[in-house]
Design a protein around this motif. Structure first.
Motif, short mmCIF file in Angstrom:
data_model
loop_
_atom_site.label_atom_id
_atom_site.label_comp_id
_atom_site.label_asym_id
_atom_site.label_seq_id
_atom_site.Cartn_x
_atom_site.Cartn_y
_atom_site.Cartn_z
N ARG A 113 -17.75 9.41 6.27
CA ARG A 113 -18.65 9.87 5.21
C ARG A 113 -19.61 10.90 5.80
N ASN A 114 -19.67 12.05 5.14
CA ASN A 114 -20.55 13.12 5.60
C ASN A 114 -21.74 13.23 4.66
N GLY A 115 -22.90 13.48 5.22
CA GLY A 115 -24.10 13.58 4.41
C GLY A 115 -25.32 13.44 5.29
N ASP A 116 -26.43 12.98 4.66
CA ASP A 116 -27.65 12.78 5.43
C ASP A 116 -27.44 11.77 6.54
N ARG A 117 -26.63 10.76 6.26
CA ARG A 117 -26.31 9.75 7.26
C ARG A 117 -24.81 9.59 7.35
N ARG A 118 -24.31 9.61 8.55
CA ARG A 118 -22.88 9.54 8.79
C ARG A 118 -22.42 8.09 8.83
N ALA A 119 -21.19 7.86 8.40
CA ALA A 119 -20.59 6.53 8.47
C ALA A 119 -19.09 6.70 8.73
N ASP A 120 -18.54 5.80 9.52
CA ASP A 120 -17.11 5.85 9.87
C ASP A 120 -16.48 4.49 9.61
N LEU A 121 -15.24 4.55 9.11
CA LEU A 121 -14.50 3.32 8.83
C LEU A 121 -13.11 3.43 9.42
N ASP A 122 -12.73 2.44 10.21
CA ASP A 122 -11.36 2.32 10.71
C ASP A 122 -10.83 0.96 10.26
N LEU A 123 -9.74 0.98 9.52
CA LEU A 123 -9.15 -0.25 8.98
C LEU A 123 -7.65 -0.21 9.19
N ARG A 124 -7.11 -1.25 9.78
CA ARG A 124 -5.67 -1.36 9.98
C ARG A 124 -5.20 -2.66 9.34
N LEU A 125 -4.22 -2.54 8.45
CA LEU A 125 -3.66 -3.68 7.74
C LEU A 125 -2.18 -3.80 8.12
N THR A 126 -1.81 -4.96 8.62
CA THR A 126 -0.43 -5.19 9.07
C THR A 126 0.06 -6.51 8.53
N GLY A 127 1.28 -6.54 7.99
CA GLY A 127 1.83 -7.80 7.53
C GLY A 127 2.91 -7.62 6.48
N PRO A 128 3.44 -8.74 5.99
CA PRO A 128 4.51 -8.70 5.00
C PRO A 128 3.97 -8.58 3.58
N SER A 129 4.84 -8.14 2.68
CA SER A 129 4.55 -8.10 1.25
C SER A 129 5.69 -8.78 0.50
N ALA A 130 5.37 -9.39 -0.64
CA ALA A 130 6.36 -10.05 -1.48
C ALA A 130 6.12 -9.63 -2.93
N TYR A 131 7.20 -9.32 -3.65
CA TYR A 131 7.09 -8.83 -5.02
C TYR A 131 8.12 -9.50 -5.92
N VAL A 132 7.77 -9.58 -7.19
CA VAL A 132 8.74 -9.82 -8.25
C VAL A 132 9.06 -8.46 -8.85
N LYS A 133 10.34 -8.12 -8.92
CA LYS A 133 10.73 -6.79 -9.36
C LYS A 133 11.45 -6.87 -10.71
N LEU A 134 10.95 -6.10 -11.66
CA LEU A 134 11.59 -5.96 -12.96
C LEU A 134 12.22 -4.58 -13.03
N ARG A 135 13.46 -4.49 -13.52
CA ARG A 135 14.11 -3.18 -13.64
C ARG A 135 14.80 -3.06 -15.00
N PHE A 136 14.92 -1.83 -15.45
CA PHE A 136 15.43 -1.57 -16.79
C PHE A 136 16.45 -0.43 -16.74
#
Length: 289
Positions: free
Chosen positions: A266-289
């Motif tokens: 974030r740029n501005g009067d005060r600076r801020a930095d964010l580092d986020l790492r997300l690792t893992g599985p995903s599960a879905y119900v899939k609908l198709r047409f």
């Protein structure tokens, strides 16, 4: 000598024309049939079971505070994907997920405030919410069991941080300034606040899909988002490898393993930095047409 026109000739001509048109239409329809690795329309709803690693730093009244990298427990993030095929080789893809969790690091270290060295520690009680929505136009190459996709589009990013902090700082004394001796002092502090930023960024996607058989597929996807200018800049990279099982014509399940790497400033009067790492599985119900 005149010859009468047989009424069977127009009927035969019409029959031949109909056969030709039917054959041509069938050939076009067969060509327009998409790869068995693709669906005309599909919607996948599920969760990203992520293991987060997070580091958030920023300016404060006492200097630039740096937090240690924290590793949280597994958490399930809502995620939605959708694909619409236009014709047989182009389409639109959508991917959305949200991270909304508490963040409670302990800070410690030394810095300089108004030319005077200080040290201290603090406890942060915060909440981080990050929404990422990706919309891309994809071109698919191939009509057999393997297809490769290239997508370009835009991503919408929304980040919000709110919380409170409390701690204490101490001057490293006694310090002599201009002939005067300043004894060591300890000061407690507390405060609270929030910040919210959002914006759009260009998006590039790569994809591969393979149909093993009618009810079983594998796939891999990668995407990159680069944000420049404005109040927020940085990048988001992601990738997944997964499998789909489709026991019925209109419903199935999908499982994949993925990584999302988020780095925003974030740029501005005060600076801020964010580092986020997300690792893992995903599960879905899939609908198709």
């Amino acid at each position: 000598m005149s010859h009468a026109v047989s009424p069977r000739r127009p009927a035969l001509a019409l029959t031949l024309q109909a056969a030709i048109l039917s054959t041509a239409f069938g050939a076009v329809a067969a060509h327009a049939e998409p790869s068995p690795a693709l669906d005309r329309v599909s919607v996948s709803v599920g969760g990203f079971i992520a293991k987060p690693k997070i580091q958030a730093d920023g300016d404060s009244a006492y200097g630039y505070l740096e937090t240690p990298e924290g590793e949280g427990g597994h958490t399930t993030l809502p995620r939605i994907k959708a694909d619409v095929l236009l014709g047989d080789s182009q389409g639109i893809s959508l991917d959305y997920f949200r991270y909304d969790k508490d963040y409670n690091p302990t800070l410690s270290g030394a810095t300089t405030y108004q030319g005077q060295p200080i040290s201290g520690n603090a406890s942060v009680y915060g909440n981080l919410r990050l929404d990422v929505a990706q919309l891309a136009y994809r071109w698919w190459i191939g009509h057999q069991n393997d297809v490769f996709g290239i997508g370009v589009g835009a991503a919408y990013l929304h980040a919000r941080v709110e919380g409170s902090v409390e701690g204490q700082v101490s001057t490293q004394g006694p310090v002599t300034v201009g002939g005067f001796t300043i004894p060591q002092q300890t000061r407690t502090f507390s405060g609270s606040g929030s910040a919210s930023e959002n914006g759009f960024a260009p998006l590039i996607e790569l994809a591969w899909r393979h149909s093993i058989r009618q009810d079983l597929r594998v796939y891999a996807e990668a995407s990159g988002i680069k944000k420049n200018g404005g109040n927020v800049d940085g990048h988001i990279y992601g990738g997944t490898v997964g499998v789909e099982w489709l026991p019925a014509r209109n419903i199935g399940v999908a499982l994949d393993y993925g990584v999302q790497k988020v780095q925003l400033s974030r740029n501005g009067d005060r600076r801020a930095d964010l580092d986020l790492r997300l690792t893992g599985p995903s599960a879905y119900v899939k609908l198709r047409f």
